[in-house]
Design an enzyme around this catalytic site. Structure first.
Site, PDB file in Angstrom:
ATOM      1  N   ASP A 109    -101.475 -41.917  42.510  1.00 41.55           N
ATOM      2  CA  ASP A 109    -101.826 -42.572  41.247  1.00 41.55           C
ATOM      3  C   ASP A 109    -100.663 -43.486  40.861  1.00 41.55           C
ATOM      4  OD1 ASP A 109    -102.316 -41.415  37.815  1.00 41.55           O
ATOM      5  OD2 ASP A 109    -102.795 -43.323  38.797  1.00 41.55           O
TER       6      ASP A 109
ATOM      7  N   GLU B 153     -93.036 -38.167  40.359  1.00 40.09           N
ATOM      8  CA  GLU B 153     -93.060 -39.384  39.534  1.00 40.09           C
ATOM      9  C   GLU B 153     -91.645 -39.963  39.520  1.00 40.09           C
ATOM     10  OE1 GLU B 153     -95.035 -41.520  37.485  1.00 40.09           O
ATOM     11  OE2 GLU B 153     -93.002 -42.405  37.396  1.00 40.09           O
TER      12      GLU B 153
ATOM     13  N   ASP C 299     -99.524 -50.849  40.710  1.00 39.53           N
ATOM     14  CA  ASP C 299     -99.957 -51.727  41.812  1.00 39.53           C
ATOM     15  C   ASP C 299     -98.793 -52.016  42.757  1.00 39.53           C
ATOM     16  OD1 ASP C 299    -102.573 -53.645  40.090  1.00 39.53           O
ATOM     17  OD2 ASP C 299    -102.568 -51.713  41.133  1.00 39.53           O
TER      18      ASP C 299
END
Ligand code: SAM
Length: 282
Positions: free
Chosen positions: A156, A106, A159
């Site tokens: 995940d 992440e 956009d």
């Protein structure tokens, strides 16, 4: 009921407004504007750059549908890689499988910190699972440098703008395919099944050169613009439509799933003809 309207700018020519009663947190991180809201309809919500990312009320739908079709298409996954997913919901669903390890990359540590602080019901302890390995960094750089091969990769991401743009490219999918084991599977969230047909078609086009099978499926994610959301799976081995329902039932026994079902697996891929035509890789 007192409150204000939070307008999701998710798509350029359409907005969705959700009544919110309190903003629990707000900060500008090095990557994005991060907010946590409370809403009567969806409970607590994570919002990044004005777009709803996940909510307490419907996160189970999105995370079950991003995790399980791909993890079950692989016959026996042992190692998984998650790119993005800072709220931890996908990590939680992924770790329901008998994996040795799930690595989550992440880019924005603030998303993890604030999700653990305000939305810990979503990750439900997944970050503390001894099999979980959290890396704070760019998924593109990580995959480029990594030598470890994984069985299933799950993207995940936000956009395709800013740091997430490269996560939708053919180059990234090609490098990811090279990091997968022979039966490897990649699944990505590919945008609104109602309003982002061009994005889905681009994802399918970009995946096609690197994967034997590319299929798109959909699920109703209630807080997202247009509700029907798409996921696209690339498989080096088994076709997701060749996974027997009996195998899905056996391998998900005890998962406590609330949306994904053995029969729902195939049904999710049965897109309406107009949608199938609209996303056909041009
Ligand atoms: N479910 C949401 C959706 O469909 O839009 C995504 C949720 S998750 C919070 C999206 C995460 O992707 C964010 O935390 C963001 O920081 C992360 N992200 C964006 N670009 C990234 C990159 N290049 N590498 C790793 N993480 C990235």
């Amino acid at each position: 009921m007192r409150g204000a309207w939070l307008t999701d700018q998710g798509c350029l020519d359409l907005t969705t407004s959700i009544l919110v009663t309190r903003r629990l947190h707000e900060e500008q991180t090095p990557y994005q504007h991060l907010e946590i809201y409370e809403s009567p309809r969806f409970g607590r919500m994570l919002v990044l750059d004005g777009a709803v990312q996940t909510t307490e009320a419907d996160e189970f739908i999105y995370h079950e549908m991003l995790a399980h079709p791909g993890l079950l298409t692989h016959p026996a996954p042992r190692r998984a890689l998650i790119i993005g997913g800072g709220d931890g919901g996908l990590l939680e669903e992924t770790l329901k499988h008998p994996l040795e390890r799930a690595t989550m990359v992440e880019i924005d540590g603030a998303v993890v910190r604030r999700s653990r602080q305000y939305l810990d019901v979503i990750s439900a302890g997944a970050f503390d699972d001894p099999r979980a390995r959290l890396v704070i960094g760019d998924g593109i750089a990580y995959v480029g440098d990594a030598r470890e091969r994984v069985d299933v990769a799950l993207v995940d991401s936000t956009d395709p703008v800013g740091p997430a743009a490269g996560l939708f490219s053919g180059e990234f999918y090609a490098v990811l395919a090279d990091r997968l084991t022979p039966d490897g599977v990649l699944v990505v969230q590919s945008g609104s099944a109602v309003y982002q047909h061009e994005l889905i078609a681009m994802v399918r086009r970009n995946m096609a050169p690197s994967f034997r099978v590319v299929r798109t499926y959909a699920a109703t994610v209630l807080a997202y613009p247009g509700v029907l959301w798409s996921f696209t799976i690339g498989s080096l081995g088994r076709d997701p439509l060749d996974v027997p329902s009996s195998e899905i039932a056996r391998r998900t026994e005890g998962f406590g799933l609330r949306y994904y079902t053995p029969a729902g697996h195939d049904a999710a891929f049965d897109l309406p003809p107009y949608l199938r035509d609209a996303i056909a890789a041009r």
